[in-house]
Motif scaffolding. Structure first.
Motif, mmCIF file in Angstrom:
data_model
loop_
_atom_site.group_PDB
_atom_site.id
_atom_site.type_symbol
_atom_site.label_atom_id
_atom_site.label_comp_id
_atom_site.label_asym_id
_atom_site.label_seq_id
_atom_site.Cartn_x
_atom_site.Cartn_y
_atom_site.Cartn_z
ATOM 1 N N ARG A 160 -4.660 -57.950 -51.549
ATOM 2 C CA ARG A 160 -4.799 -59.130 -52.417
ATOM 3 C C ARG A 160 -5.530 -58.753 -53.713
ATOM 4 O O ARG A 160 -4.920 -58.588 -54.749
ATOM 5 C CB ARG A 160 -5.496 -60.260 -51.634
ATOM 6 N N ASP A 161 -6.846 -58.549 -53.651
ATOM 7 C CA ASP A 161 -7.574 -58.199 -54.879
ATOM 8 C C ASP A 161 -7.110 -56.826 -55.366
ATOM 9 O O ASP A 161 -6.971 -56.592 -56.570
ATOM 10 C CB ASP A 161 -9.085 -58.180 -54.629
ATOM 11 N N HIS A 193 -8.891 -68.509 -46.806
ATOM 12 C CA HIS A 193 -10.023 -68.215 -47.697
ATOM 13 C C HIS A 193 -9.821 -69.054 -48.957
ATOM 14 O O HIS A 193 -8.924 -68.789 -49.747
ATOM 15 C CB HIS A 193 -10.002 -66.711 -48.025
ATOM 16 N N SER A 242 -15.491 -69.321 -50.873
ATOM 17 C CA SER A 242 -16.144 -68.497 -51.900
ATOM 18 C C SER A 242 -16.473 -69.319 -53.133
ATOM 19 O O SER A 242 -15.559 -69.885 -53.751
ATOM 20 C CB SER A 242 -15.213 -67.373 -52.373
ATOM 21 N N GLU A 264 -16.727 -68.886 -56.533
ATOM 22 C CA GLU A 264 -16.371 -67.792 -57.444
ATOM 23 C C GLU A 264 -17.416 -67.644 -58.549
ATOM 24 O O GLU A 264 -17.961 -68.640 -59.028
ATOM 25 C CB GLU A 264 -14.983 -68.075 -58.063
ATOM 26 N N PRO A 313 -19.281 -63.937 -54.154
ATOM 27 C CA PRO A 313 -18.669 -62.926 -55.016
ATOM 28 C C PRO A 313 -19.481 -62.655 -56.285
ATOM 29 O O PRO A 313 -19.967 -63.584 -56.925
ATOM 30 C CB PRO A 313 -17.310 -63.544 -55.409
ATOM 31 N N THR A 316 -18.126 -61.768 -59.116
ATOM 32 C CA THR A 316 -16.758 -61.716 -59.640
ATOM 33 C C THR A 316 -16.600 -60.784 -60.843
ATOM 34 O O THR A 316 -15.575 -60.131 -61.000
ATOM 35 C CB THR A 316 -16.323 -63.151 -60.014
ATOM 36 N N HIS A 334 -18.709 -59.942 -51.940
ATOM 37 C CA HIS A 334 -17.463 -59.460 -52.551
ATOM 38 C C HIS A 334 -17.851 -59.000 -53.954
ATOM 39 O O HIS A 334 -18.044 -59.807 -54.856
ATOM 40 C CB HIS A 334 -16.491 -60.645 -52.589
ATOM 41 N N HIS A 343 -17.566 -56.685 -57.470
ATOM 42 C CA HIS A 343 -16.710 -55.922 -58.381
ATOM 43 C C HIS A 343 -17.525 -54.818 -59.049
ATOM 44 O O HIS A 343 -18.749 -54.875 -59.112
ATOM 45 C CB HIS A 343 -16.028 -56.863 -59.379
HETATM 46 O O1 KIV Z 1 -13.746 -61.736 -57.429
HETATM 47 C C1 KIV Z 1 -13.658 -62.876 -56.923
HETATM 48 O O2 KIV Z 1 -14.450 -63.777 -57.194
HETATM 49 C C2 KIV Z 1 -12.559 -63.117 -56.000
HETATM 50 C C3 KIV Z 1 -12.613 -64.390 -55.230
HETATM 51 C C4 KIV Z 1 -11.279 -64.982 -55.023
HETATM 52 C C5 KIV Z 1 -13.324 -64.148 -53.942
HETATM 53 O O3 KIV Z 1 -11.702 -62.278 -55.831
#
Ligand code: KIV
Ligand code: ZN
Length: 525
Positions: free
Chosen positions: A23-24, A107, A149, A151, A179, A181, A212, A214
């Protein structure tokens, strides 16, 4: 449903591994995957004992819906998850896609930072809470396993986060994912955030807290581990750290940091770490994103010792310069396994060990014929050769519109390179001849002259699958046309032939009705 908070036999708490490569990871520009490729990755993740596989975003496109549905039908030992924005249509699509799952999770997410609420959602904080609560309640109508979540939590106000999470848990969310994000947080700060949320939210003990992260500042893994130390018991991550922009926290680094430093963590994962390297290779192969040689755990140099002093130390006692063993993460799997005299059963069994099973005898027979052909030309056949071979067979197994019938390429130091190509197009043979800047360029031009796809070549990369001059060359080609991005692959001992196969494989995907707009673009609609 599995109890995600259960303790293992050594009374360590369970750290849930939630993989979002499909997904991501797929939201990485250019990393688009076909349904068949997603299924291959999902099977390997299941074999690796990943707890939750986020298979896609069903509302993004019919192609995404179909992939999540197909994975939900196939996967039995991992929970299969579908992403949904906090609105009725998205939640219904996710619920429908997951209907057949042995264990399915929805989710749902909505942004909670002032900047996202004002500019993107144009909603007041109270409206955001109402949307989240309604989506969670609706999702509970499909499954008990609902994750929420907020976001951009990493840039949200603490009091508002506490308020919305308390309501989300009351509405039935069992997992609360925090997250970062945009990859803005720092480890100590992110750890404190998790600690405060667990402390301040009165019903926090009724949900598993997840993170979660990044990697925009290169801190996704460090932030995730700080959160685990602070009490998070699920980490969302991807194979090779694939993901939006600079990517997500890398699964292999999270898993191996926790496993290697059990003296520091009161939890552990259930991951079969020997599947880490095969998974890394498969994802790299399918997406066309190479793994840098010095990447932790899965880079080609991760266990290579160049300095004499280090080599000497490792020979005397491995622990002098190695904190993990290469075998533990699956590096040993590349030994020579099969040869010219190996039979059908040995071939089938070895592929099964590598996580690949044929869906029909016809496909198995085709692949075995290719294996025999390769064994005639190549003395030693490694696991990586087998992986490439089954991908090749997969390329040919469907009812492909375009096939390579014949290729003759010419290059010399003092003459213009040229190529003659014969292709099967919907069962009819078509020929073309072209010149180019090199033999590969001429070959691509000749193919394009036949198909007239009008697509743009975004990536061309060549990797040697094993070492030696008889090694197979593995070529990845990325094509883009009107927002549709596809990755094609081809392997052969001849690089020009491998290139032609990869280009034709990409064209077949481009003309396949199942291919859909890249999820990033689909979401914007
Ligand atoms: O990075 C993010 O916030 C997401 C959310 C959908 C969890 O990918
Ligand atoms: Zn993300």
């Amino acid at each position: 449903m599995k109890d995600s908070t259960m303790k293992d036999s050594r009374t360590k708490q369970r750290l849930i591994i939630f993989d979002t490569t499909l997904r991501d990871g797929e939201q990485s520009p250019g990393a688009s995957m076909t349904q068949e490729e997603k299924i291959r990755i999902a099977r390997l993740l299941e074999k690796m004992r990943v707890d939750v596989i986020e298979a896609g975003f069903p509302a993004a496109s019919p192609g995404d819906f179909n992939s999540v549905q197909a994975i939900a039908r196939l996967i039995k030992d991992s929970t299969v998850c579908g992403l949904a924005r906090a609105n009725a249509k998205d939640v219904a699509r996710a619920g429908d896609a997951l209907k057949a799952a042995a264990s399915g999770r929805i989710h749902t997410f909505i942004a909670t930072s002032p900047i996202h609420m004002q500019h993107k959602l144009r909603m007041t904080p109270d409206q955001v809470i109402d949307h989240a609560v309604a989506a969670i309640k609706q999702a509970r109508g499909y499954t008990d396993d609902v994750e929420f979540s907020p976001e951009d939590a990493g840039r949200s106000e603490l009091d508002f986060l506490c308020r919305i999470i308390e309501q989300a848990i009351k509405a039935g969310a069992r997992t609360i994912n925090i997250p970062d994000t945009v990859g803005y947080n720092l480890p100590a700060q992110f750890g404190r955030l998790i600690e405060k949320l667990l402390e301040k939210i009165p019903n926090s003990d009724q949900a598993v807290f997840s993170v979660h992260c990044h990697n925009d500042l290169g801190l996704a893994v460090a932030n995730s581990l700080a959160a685990v130390t602070a009490g998070a018991r699920q980490v969302e991550c991807t194979v090779n750290g694939l993901g939006e922009r600079a990517g997500n926290a890398s699964l292999e680094e999270i898993v191996m940091a926790v496993r290697t430093r059990q003296d520091e963590f009161i939890c552990d994962t259930n991951i079969d770490t020997t599947q880490i390297v095969p998974a890394s290779r498969l994802v790299s192969h399918i997406t066309g994103f190479p793994v840098q040689p010095n990447k932790a755990i899965v880079g080609a140099n991760a266990f290579a010792h160049e300095a004499g002093i280090h080599q000497d130390g490792v020979i005397k006692a491995r622990e002098t310069y190695e904190i993990m063993s290469a075998e533990e993460v699956g590096w040993s799997s590349n030994r020579m396994v099969l040869g010219k005299h190996s039979g059908r059963n040995a071939f089938k069994q070895r592929l099964k060990t590598l996580g690949f099973e044929f869906s029909s005898d016809d496909k198995m027979n085709k692949a075995f014929a290719r294996f025999k052909d390769m064994a005639d030309k190549k003395h030693e056949i490694f696991d990586d050769d087998l992986q490439a071979l089954v991908t090749e067979s997969g390329n040919e197994a469907g009812n492909e519109r375009f096939i390579l019938v014949h290729l003759q390429a010419y290059s010399a130091t003092d003459q213009t390179p040229s190529a003659k190509v014969v292709m099967g197009v919907d069962g009819i043979e078509v020929k073309a001849e072209e010149t180019g800047n090199g033999a590969v360029d001429a070959t691509f031009k000749a193919i394009e002259k036949i198909i007239e796809s009008g697509s743009a070549l975004q990536l061309y990369s060549v990797n040697s699958i094993t070492s030696g001059t008889d090694a197979q060359g593995e070529v990845s080609v990325r094509l883009e046309k009107e927002g549709v991005i596809v990755n094609g692959h081809g392997a052969d001992m001849d690089i020009i032939i491998a290139s032609a196969k990869a280009y034709i494989n990409a064209l077949n995907k481009l003309y396949n009705a199942e291919i859909r707009t890249h999820p990033q673009r689909a979401q914007a609609v």
